[in-house]
Design a protein around this motif. Structure first.
Motif, PDB file in Angstrom:
ATOM      1  N   LYS A   1       0.733 -12.132   3.044  1.00  0.00           N
ATOM      2  CA  LYS A   1       0.810 -13.107   4.132  1.00  0.00           C
ATOM      3  C   LYS A   1       2.102 -13.920   4.062  1.00  0.00           C
ATOM      4  O   LYS A   1       2.771 -14.131   5.077  1.00  0.00           O
ATOM      5  CB  LYS A   1      -0.410 -14.027   4.097  1.00  0.00           C
TER       6      LYS A   1
ATOM      7  N   THR B   1      -2.313  -9.510   0.233  1.00  0.00           N
ATOM      8  CA  THR B   1      -1.944  -8.578   1.311  1.00  0.00           C
ATOM      9  C   THR B   1      -0.530  -8.810   1.830  1.00  0.00           C
ATOM     10  O   THR B   1      -0.017  -8.006   2.608  1.00  0.00           O
ATOM     11  CB  THR B   1      -2.933  -8.669   2.488  1.00  0.00           C
TER      12      THR B   1
ATOM     13  N   GLY C   1      -4.608  -2.040  -0.703  1.00  0.00           N
ATOM     14  CA  GLY C   1      -6.012  -2.417  -0.752  1.00  0.00           C
ATOM     15  C   GLY C   1      -6.944  -1.259  -0.461  1.00  0.00           C
ATOM     16  O   GLY C   1      -8.170  -1.399  -0.595  1.00  0.00           O
TER      17      GLY C   1
ATOM     18  N   VAL D   1      -4.029  -9.739   8.205  1.00  0.00           N
ATOM     19  CA  VAL D   1      -3.159  -8.886   7.402  1.00  0.00           C
ATOM     20  C   VAL D   1      -3.964  -8.092   6.383  1.00  0.00           C
ATOM     21  O   VAL D   1      -4.713  -8.660   5.581  1.00  0.00           O
ATOM     22  CB  VAL D   1      -2.085  -9.720   6.668  1.00  0.00           C
ATOM     23  N   LEU D   2      -3.815  -6.772   6.435  1.00  0.00           N
ATOM     24  CA  LEU D   2      -4.306  -5.874   5.396  1.00  0.00           C
ATOM     25  C   LEU D   2      -3.090  -5.222   4.752  1.00  0.00           C
ATOM     26  O   LEU D   2      -1.990  -5.250   5.307  1.00  0.00           O
ATOM     27  CB  LEU D   2      -5.204  -4.787   5.986  1.00  0.00           C
ATOM     28  N   ASP D   3      -3.274  -4.622   3.589  1.00  0.00           N
ATOM     29  CA  ASP D   3      -2.163  -3.859   3.032  1.00  0.00           C
ATOM     30  C   ASP D   3      -2.669  -2.519   2.508  1.00  0.00           C
ATOM     31  O   ASP D   3      -3.841  -2.385   2.151  1.00  0.00           O
ATOM     32  CB  ASP D   3      -1.449  -4.641   1.924  1.00  0.00           C
TER      33      ASP D   3
ATOM     34  N   ASN E   1       0.050  -3.788   6.328  1.00  0.00           N
ATOM     35  CA  ASN E   1       1.274  -4.202   5.658  1.00  0.00           C
ATOM     36  C   ASN E   1       1.629  -3.295   4.470  1.00  0.00           C
ATOM     37  O   ASN E   1       0.794  -2.548   3.971  1.00  0.00           O
ATOM     38  CB  ASN E   1       1.103  -5.646   5.178  1.00  0.00           C
ATOM     39  N   LYS E   2       2.882  -3.387   4.056  1.00  0.00           N
ATOM     40  CA  LYS E   2       3.412  -2.697   2.865  1.00  0.00           C
ATOM     41  C   LYS E   2       3.310  -1.182   3.002  1.00  0.00           C
ATOM     42  O   LYS E   2       2.965  -0.464   2.047  1.00  0.00           O
ATOM     43  CB  LYS E   2       2.686  -3.165   1.598  1.00  0.00           C
TER      44      LYS E   2
ATOM     45  N   GLY F   1      -5.953 -13.257   5.896  1.00  0.00           N
ATOM     46  CA  GLY F   1      -6.139 -11.975   5.237  1.00  0.00           C
ATOM     47  C   GLY F   1      -6.459 -12.170   3.768  1.00  0.00           C
ATOM     48  O   GLY F   1      -6.280 -13.267   3.220  1.00  0.00           O
TER      49      GLY F   1
END
Length: 262
Positions: free
Chosen positions: A23, A21, A133, A128-130, A154-155, A17
């Motif tokens: 990881k 993000t 972003g 993984v994205l967050d 994520n997050k 990712g």
């Protein structure tokens, strides 16, 4: 009587990712959720440092010796797809030194939306994205977003602060992935952590039973490499078969065995 699981190579899970993000924190979350029942090892990738490995060691999620670093010395995706030698050596060394292991988590260096692992290195991969972003990132697609075994949004606890609609982001991700699994995750949300834990255990069980077949999400999209010595300041690199040797990457490190572990 011999436990059949002892003779099966550890499940290798890749975590890729973009930069930032989460990881490393995701790997820490997996370790906290499963280290009590599984034997886990971790390999991190950074270009010139072992910072991610030091972060995980300081977090106390595993014995420090089970967390090793690979310094790729080149673009992050080089060592997870183009020339996997350093990571493969690190995984084999880790599994030999702490045999038997159940799971080896391999973290890519932070890259862009196109980065994917070679199926010769990992059995399954998480992308993984967050939410920080941007809520629109999930629908932009690409091989990692579209075809990794699992996509993590994520997050999610940050969503109210960055104006992101998490259910819409997940819906966009599911559409981009043709229904492949997506988990909206916050390390502070027990329900989402439980879903992640269940997914890892499910893949591990399929691996042990010989039912899981590693899938290749596909080659990275053409992307630009900066190069000060190039007359145009860099070049576009393609990973498709027709052009895969057009701009060869340097080996991730001239002496892979010296960076395979610490």
């Amino acid at each position: 009587m011999v436990d059949e699981t002892e003779s099966v190579r550890a499940l290798r899970l890749g975590v890729a990712g973009p930069v930032g993000t989460g990881k490393s924190s995701l790997i820490a979350t997996i370790c906290r959720a499963l280290a009590g029942e599984l034997r886990i090892g971790v390999i991190t990738n950074d270009i010139y440092t072992d910072e991610d490995a030091r972060f995980l060691r300081s977090a106390g999620v595993l014995e420090p010796e089970r967390i090793r670093a690979v310094e790729t010395g080149a673009c992050p995706h080089t060592a997870i797809r183009d020339d996997i030698t350093a990571n493969l050596l690190a995984a084999e060394d880790l599994e030999r030194d702490f045999a038997p292991l159940d799971v080896v988590l391999i973290e890519s260096g932070g890259d862009n939306l196109t980065a994917t692992f070679s199926p010769a290195l990992v059995d399954a991969q998480l992308f993984v994205l967050d939410v920080a972003g941007g809520g629109d990132v999930a629908r932009k697609g690409g091989p990692g977003i579209g075809r990794a075994d699992l996509l993590i949004v994520n997050k999610t606890d940050l969503a109210p602060y960055v104006g992101v609609d998490v259910p819409q982001m997940v819906a966009d991700a599911l559409q981009a992935r043709d229904g492949r699994p997506v988990i909206a995750l916050s390390r502070t949300d027990a329900e989402s952590v439980a879903a992640l834990r269940a997914w890892v255990l499910g893949v591990l069980d399929a691996h042990r039973q010989g039912e899981h077949v590693p899938q290749d999400p596909g080659p990275m999209a053409p992307h630009f490499h900066a190069d000060e010595e190039h007359p145009e300041g860099g070049y576009v690199h393609s990973h498709d078969e027709e052009h895969e040797h057009e701009h060869p990457h340097p080996h991730p490190h001239p002496h892979a065995e010296t960076v395979a572990g610490r």
